[in-house]
Design a protein around this motif. Structure first.
Motif, PDB file in Angstrom:
ATOM      1  N   GLY A  54       0.789  -1.221   0.000  1.00 42.86           N
ATOM      2  CA  GLY A  54       0.000   0.000   0.000  1.00 42.86           C
ATOM      3  C   GLY A  54       0.822   1.271   0.000  1.00 42.86           C
ATOM      4  O   GLY A  54       0.292   2.358  -0.228  1.00 42.86           O
ATOM      5  N   ASP A  55       2.140   1.175   0.251  1.00 36.91           N
ATOM      6  CA  ASP A  55       3.002   2.360   0.228  1.00 36.91           C
ATOM      7  C   ASP A  55       3.116   2.887  -1.199  1.00 36.91           C
ATOM      8  O   ASP A  55       3.302   2.114  -2.142  1.00 36.91           O
ATOM      9  N   LYS A  56       3.041   4.189  -1.343  1.00 37.67           N
ATOM     10  CA  LYS A  56       3.288   4.814  -2.638  1.00 37.67           C
ATOM     11  C   LYS A  56       4.780   5.112  -2.710  1.00 37.67           C
ATOM     12  O   LYS A  56       5.350   5.688  -1.798  1.00 37.67           O
ATOM     13  N   ILE A  57       5.392   4.699  -3.825  1.00 36.35           N
ATOM     14  CA  ILE A  57       6.846   4.788  -3.939  1.00 36.35           C
ATOM     15  C   ILE A  57       7.277   5.380  -5.284  1.00 36.35           C
ATOM     16  O   ILE A  57       6.477   5.471  -6.209  1.00 36.35           O
ATOM     17  N   ILE A  58       8.554   5.766  -5.337  1.00 37.28           N
ATOM     18  CA  ILE A  58       9.204   6.161  -6.583  1.00 37.28           C
ATOM     19  C   ILE A  58      10.466   5.316  -6.703  1.00 37.28           C
ATOM     20  O   ILE A  58      11.233   5.197  -5.754  1.00 37.28           O
ATOM     21  N   THR A  59      10.680   4.739  -7.884  1.00 38.06           N
ATOM     22  CA  THR A  59      11.884   3.940  -8.095  1.00 38.06           C
ATOM     23  C   THR A  59      13.045   4.848  -8.466  1.00 38.06           C
ATOM     24  O   THR A  59      12.859   6.025  -8.768  1.00 38.06           O
ATOM     25  N   LYS A  60      14.240   4.290  -8.463  1.00 37.15           N
ATOM     26  CA  LYS A  60      15.425   5.069  -8.811  1.00 37.15           C
ATOM     27  C   LYS A  60      15.391   5.522 -10.266  1.00 37.15           C
ATOM     28  O   LYS A  60      16.034   6.490 -10.624  1.00 37.15           O
ATOM     29  N   SER A  61      14.613   4.846 -11.096  1.00 36.68           N
ATOM     30  CA  SER A  61      14.482   5.259 -12.497  1.00 36.68           C
ATOM     31  C   SER A  61      13.366   6.279 -12.694  1.00 36.68           C
ATOM     32  O   SER A  61      13.133   6.730 -13.803  1.00 36.68           O
ATOM     33  N   GLY A  62      12.654   6.637 -11.613  1.00 36.95           N
ATOM     34  CA  GLY A  62      11.630   7.673 -11.696  1.00 36.95           C
ATOM     35  C   GLY A  62      10.212   7.159 -11.880  1.00 36.95           C
ATOM     36  O   GLY A  62       9.288   7.938 -12.084  1.00 36.95           O
ATOM     37  N   SER A 104       2.128  -3.521  -4.216  1.00 34.69           N
ATOM     38  CA  SER A 104       0.991  -4.429  -4.141  1.00 34.69           C
ATOM     39  C   SER A 104       1.379  -5.795  -3.573  1.00 34.69           C
ATOM     40  O   SER A 104       0.530  -6.489  -3.023  1.00 34.69           O
ATOM     41  N   GLU A 105       2.646  -6.192  -3.703  1.00 36.77           N
ATOM     42  CA  GLU A 105       3.119  -7.466  -3.146  1.00 36.77           C
ATOM     43  C   GLU A 105       4.567  -7.303  -2.704  1.00 36.77           C
ATOM     44  O   GLU A 105       5.330  -6.569  -3.314  1.00 36.77           O
ATOM     45  N   LEU A 106       4.923  -8.012  -1.643  1.00 38.74           N
ATOM     46  CA  LEU A 106       6.298  -7.996  -1.149  1.00 38.74           C
ATOM     47  C   LEU A 106       6.837  -9.415  -1.063  1.00 38.74           C
ATOM     48  O   LEU A 106       6.135 -10.325  -0.638  1.00 38.74           O
ATOM     49  N   ALA A 107       8.085  -9.586  -1.469  1.00 44.37           N
ATOM     50  CA  ALA A 107       8.795 -10.844  -1.282  1.00 44.37           C
ATOM     51  C   ALA A 107      10.094 -10.504  -0.563  1.00 44.37           C
ATOM     52  O   ALA A 107      10.328  -9.352  -0.204  1.00 44.37           O
ATOM     53  N   THR A 133      13.299 -10.376  -1.540  1.00 42.02           N
ATOM     54  CA  THR A 133      14.201  -9.437  -2.225  1.00 42.02           C
ATOM     55  C   THR A 133      13.512  -8.633  -3.321  1.00 42.02           C
ATOM     56  O   THR A 133      14.124  -7.729  -3.879  1.00 42.02           O
ATOM     57  N   THR A 134      12.268  -8.968  -3.632  1.00 46.84           N
ATOM     58  CA  THR A 134      11.570  -8.274  -4.709  1.00 46.84           C
ATOM     59  C   THR A 134      10.283  -7.637  -4.212  1.00 46.84           C
ATOM     60  O   THR A 134       9.810  -7.922  -3.117  1.00 46.84           O
ATOM     61  N   VAL A 135       9.749  -6.771  -5.044  1.00 46.24           N
ATOM     62  CA  VAL A 135       8.506  -6.092  -4.742  1.00 46.24           C
ATOM     63  C   VAL A 135       7.726  -5.952  -6.057  1.00 46.24           C
ATOM     64  O   VAL A 135       8.314  -5.760  -7.107  1.00 46.24           O
ATOM     65  N   VAL A 136       6.415  -6.114  -5.977  1.00 40.24           N
ATOM     66  CA  VAL A 136       5.562  -5.896  -7.141  1.00 40.24           C
ATOM     67  C   VAL A 136       4.879  -4.557  -6.931  1.00 40.24           C
ATOM     68  O   VAL A 136       4.229  -4.338  -5.910  1.00 40.24           O
ATOM     69  N   ILE A 137       5.089  -3.659  -7.913  1.00 44.76           N
ATOM     70  CA  ILE A 137       4.451  -2.356  -7.801  1.00 44.76           C
ATOM     71  C   ILE A 137       3.368  -2.215  -8.861  1.00 44.76           C
ATOM     72  O   ILE A 137       3.500  -2.733  -9.964  1.00 44.76           O
ATOM     73  N   GLU A 138       2.317  -1.547  -8.483  1.00 46.93           N
ATOM     74  CA  GLU A 138       1.185  -1.321  -9.373  1.00 46.93           C
ATOM     75  C   GLU A 138       1.297   0.094  -9.916  1.00 46.93           C
ATOM     76  O   GLU A 138       1.378   1.057  -9.163  1.00 46.93           O
ATOM     77  N   LEU A 186       4.495  -4.327 -12.115  1.00 45.87           N
ATOM     78  CA  LEU A 186       5.893  -4.594 -12.430  1.00 45.87           C
ATOM     79  C   LEU A 186       6.570  -5.228 -11.226  1.00 45.87           C
ATOM     80  O   LEU A 186       6.347  -4.808 -10.100  1.00 45.87           O
ATOM     81  N   LYS A 187       7.417  -6.211 -11.484  1.00 44.99           N
ATOM     82  CA  LYS A 187       8.194  -6.845 -10.417  1.00 44.99           C
ATOM     83  C   LYS A 187       9.601  -6.269 -10.460  1.00 44.99           C
ATOM     84  O   LYS A 187      10.242  -6.264 -11.503  1.00 44.99           O
ATOM     85  N   MET A 188      10.063  -5.751  -9.312  1.00 45.61           N
ATOM     86  CA  MET A 188      11.374  -5.109  -9.245  1.00 45.61           C
ATOM     87  C   MET A 188      12.099  -5.558  -7.983  1.00 45.61           C
ATOM     88  O   MET A 188      11.482  -6.051  -7.053  1.00 45.61           O
ATOM     89  N   GLU A 189      13.396  -5.314  -7.962  1.00 38.32           N
ATOM     90  CA  GLU A 189      14.186  -5.550  -6.757  1.00 38.32           C
ATOM     91  C   GLU A 189      13.864  -4.465  -5.738  1.00 38.32           C
ATOM     92  O   GLU A 189      13.589  -3.326  -6.103  1.00 38.32           O
ATOM     93  N   ARG A 190      13.909  -4.812  -4.460  1.00 37.65           N
ATOM     94  CA  ARG A 190      13.662  -3.816  -3.407  1.00 37.65           C
ATOM     95  C   ARG A 190      14.675  -2.685  -3.467  1.00 37.65           C
ATOM     96  O   ARG A 190      14.363  -1.543  -3.167  1.00 37.65           O
ATOM     97  N   SER A 191      15.889  -2.989  -3.871  1.00 34.69           N
ATOM     98  CA  SER A 191      16.943  -1.977  -3.919  1.00 34.69           C
ATOM     99  C   SER A 191      16.695  -0.933  -5.008  1.00 34.69           C
ATOM    100  O   SER A 191      17.342   0.109  -5.015  1.00 34.69           O
ATOM    101  N   ALA A 192      15.762  -1.187  -5.927  1.00 29.42           N
ATOM    102  CA  ALA A 192      15.464  -0.234  -6.996  1.00 29.42           C
ATOM    103  C   ALA A 192      14.544   0.888  -6.528  1.00 29.42           C
ATOM    104  O   ALA A 192      14.318   1.839  -7.253  1.00 29.42           O
ATOM    105  N   ILE A 193      14.024   0.800  -5.312  1.00 29.75           N
ATOM    106  CA  ILE A 193      13.113   1.818  -4.798  1.00 29.75           C
ATOM    107  C   ILE A 193      13.928   2.893  -4.085  1.00 29.75           C
ATOM    108  O   ILE A 193      14.750   2.605  -3.233  1.00 29.75           O
ATOM    109  N   SER A 194      13.660   4.158  -4.440  1.00 34.58           N
ATOM    110  CA  SER A 194      14.464   5.235  -3.862  1.00 34.58           C
ATOM    111  C   SER A 194      13.706   6.072  -2.849  1.00 34.58           C
ATOM    112  O   SER A 194      14.312   6.664  -1.982  1.00 34.58           O
ATOM    113  N   LEU A 195      12.381   6.143  -2.942  1.00 33.94           N
ATOM    114  CA  LEU A 195      11.644   7.063  -2.084  1.00 33.94           C
ATOM    115  C   LEU A 195      10.262   6.517  -1.800  1.00 33.94           C
ATOM    116  O   LEU A 195       9.598   5.986  -2.688  1.00 33.94           O
TER     117      LEU A 195
END
Length: 91
Positions: free
Chosen positions: A42-50, A56-59, A61-66, A72-81
């Protein structure tokens, strides 16, 4: 005594480098790891690529963002904010 005075500039340079470069970088890495661990659905985020989205889902090492265009499925480290807390502070 003379040998110590010869190495004193090198020792001082190392101390300055440590306090102005190494220590802040270690602190930043620690904050990023704490941030990644504190993410929740439920957190609103911005990735390092903007890319803006909502978690929407957490694993482990990965996170699914809506996003507006899908999920999209991304690495947790790709989230910047994380925007949720920033938006709540302003309100």
């Amino acid at each position: 005594m003379e040998q110590i005075t010869q190495f004193l500039p090198f020792i001082l340079m190392f101390v300055v480098i440590y306090f102005f470069m190494i220590r802040p970088q270690q602190k930043k890495i620690k904050q990023e790891k704490e941030f990644e661990a504190a993410l929740k659905v439920g957190d609103k985020i911005i990735t390092k690529s903007g890319l803006h989205g909502k978690v929407s889902e957490l694993a482990e090492t990965t996170v699914v963002i809506e996003t507006m265009s899908g999920k999209l499925k991304m690495e947790r480290s790709a989230i910047s904010l994380e925007l949720t807390a920033a938006l709540n502070k302003k309100a």
